[in-house]
Write a protein that holds these residues in place. Structure first.
Motif, short mmCIF file in Angstrom:
data_model
loop_
_atom_site.label_atom_id
_atom_site.label_comp_id
_atom_site.label_asym_id
_atom_site.label_seq_id
_atom_site.Cartn_x
_atom_site.Cartn_y
_atom_site.Cartn_z
N VAL A 193 1.10 -4.95 -6.67
CA VAL A 193 1.08 -4.26 -7.95
C VAL A 193 1.24 -2.76 -7.72
N VAL A 194 2.07 -2.14 -8.56
CA VAL A 194 2.23 -0.68 -8.59
C VAL A 194 1.54 -0.19 -9.86
N ILE A 195 0.64 0.77 -9.72
CA ILE A 195 -0.09 1.29 -10.87
C ILE A 195 0.09 2.80 -10.94
N ALA B 255 -7.75 -0.78 -13.54
CA ALA B 255 -6.79 -1.84 -13.23
C ALA B 255 -6.71 -2.07 -11.72
N ALA B 256 -6.73 -0.98 -10.96
CA ALA B 256 -6.68 -1.11 -9.50
C ALA B 256 -7.86 -1.93 -8.98
N LEU B 257 -9.03 -1.69 -9.51
CA LEU B 257 -10.22 -2.44 -9.08
C LEU B 257 -10.08 -3.93 -9.42
N LYS B 258 -9.55 -4.23 -10.59
CA LYS B 258 -9.36 -5.64 -11.00
C LYS B 258 -8.32 -6.33 -10.13
N GLN C 82 -8.50 -9.54 -7.31
CA GLN C 82 -7.61 -10.70 -7.32
C GLN C 82 -6.80 -10.83 -6.03
N GLY C 83 -7.01 -9.93 -5.07
CA GLY C 83 -6.38 -10.03 -3.77
C GLY C 83 -4.99 -9.43 -3.67
N PHE C 84 -4.57 -8.63 -4.63
CA PHE C 84 -3.26 -7.99 -4.59
C PHE C 84 -3.24 -6.85 -3.58
N THR D 274 -11.78 3.00 -1.06
CA THR D 274 -12.61 1.86 -1.43
C THR D 274 -11.80 0.56 -1.53
N LEU D 275 -10.48 0.67 -1.41
CA LEU D 275 -9.60 -0.49 -1.56
C LEU D 275 -8.75 -0.65 -0.31
N PRO D 276 -9.21 -1.45 0.66
CA PRO D 276 -8.49 -1.55 1.94
C PRO D 276 -7.08 -2.13 1.81
N ASN D 277 -6.79 -2.78 0.72
CA ASN D 277 -5.46 -3.38 0.54
C ASN D 277 -4.55 -2.47 -0.29
N SER D 278 -4.80 -1.15 -0.23
CA SER D 278 -4.02 -0.23 -1.05
C SER D 278 -3.39 0.88 -0.21
#
Length: 152
Positions: free
Chosen positions: A5-7, A18-21, A25-27, A45-49
């Protein structure tokens, strides 16, 4: 394969929420915005970002964001056009530069980003979310350009 996802406007408000949600969901997430410090704080705080800092008011920057996303994750599944700006002024007090700046970010950028992303989304399907405002239907006080951009 993990979805991407690009936000835009991810450094605060609806974009950050939205990023937290999407993280839950594992995106994989591309956090895009102009405020590097706030993006960095959220990204920590978001290792998958990953974060992309820039101003999407110009089509070249929008193209660069999509290229960055593809270089980072190899795909795009969801684009959330959430970035928005507002100048608090009446129609008669809104300067030409404020009007153009608002239209560039709130109206043109979602088009430029969608145009750049769609060719990379068609193989896997995809979703584009354009965040609007009820002020696009019923104007708000001291927000002439913002209301016009959201109505458009």
């Amino acid at each position: 394969m993990t979805k991407v996802v690009v936000i835009t406007g991810a450094s605060s408000g609806i974009g950050a929420a939205a990023a937290l949600k999407f993280h839950q969901q594992g995106f994989n997430i591309v956090l895009a915005g102009r405020n590097e410090a706030r993006l960095s704080s959220l990204a920590s705080t978001l290792p998958n970002s990953v974060m992309w800092t820039g101003d999407i008011a110009q089509s070249a920057a929008c193209n660069a964001l999509i290229k960055f996303t593809l270089a980072s994750f190899g795909r795009i599944d969801v684009l959330i056009n959430c970035a928005g700006i507002i100048y608090r002024s009446t129609a008669t007090d809104t300067s030409d530069s404020q009007w153009l700046d608002t239209m560039s970010v709130n109206l043109n950028a979602p088009f430029y980003l969608s145009r750049a992303a769609i060719p990379h989304m068609t193989e896997n399907g995809g979703t584009i979310l354009n965040i609007a405002s009820d002020w696009g239907l019923k104007g708000g006080e001291l927000a002439a350009a913002y209301c016009a951009s959201k109505g458009a």
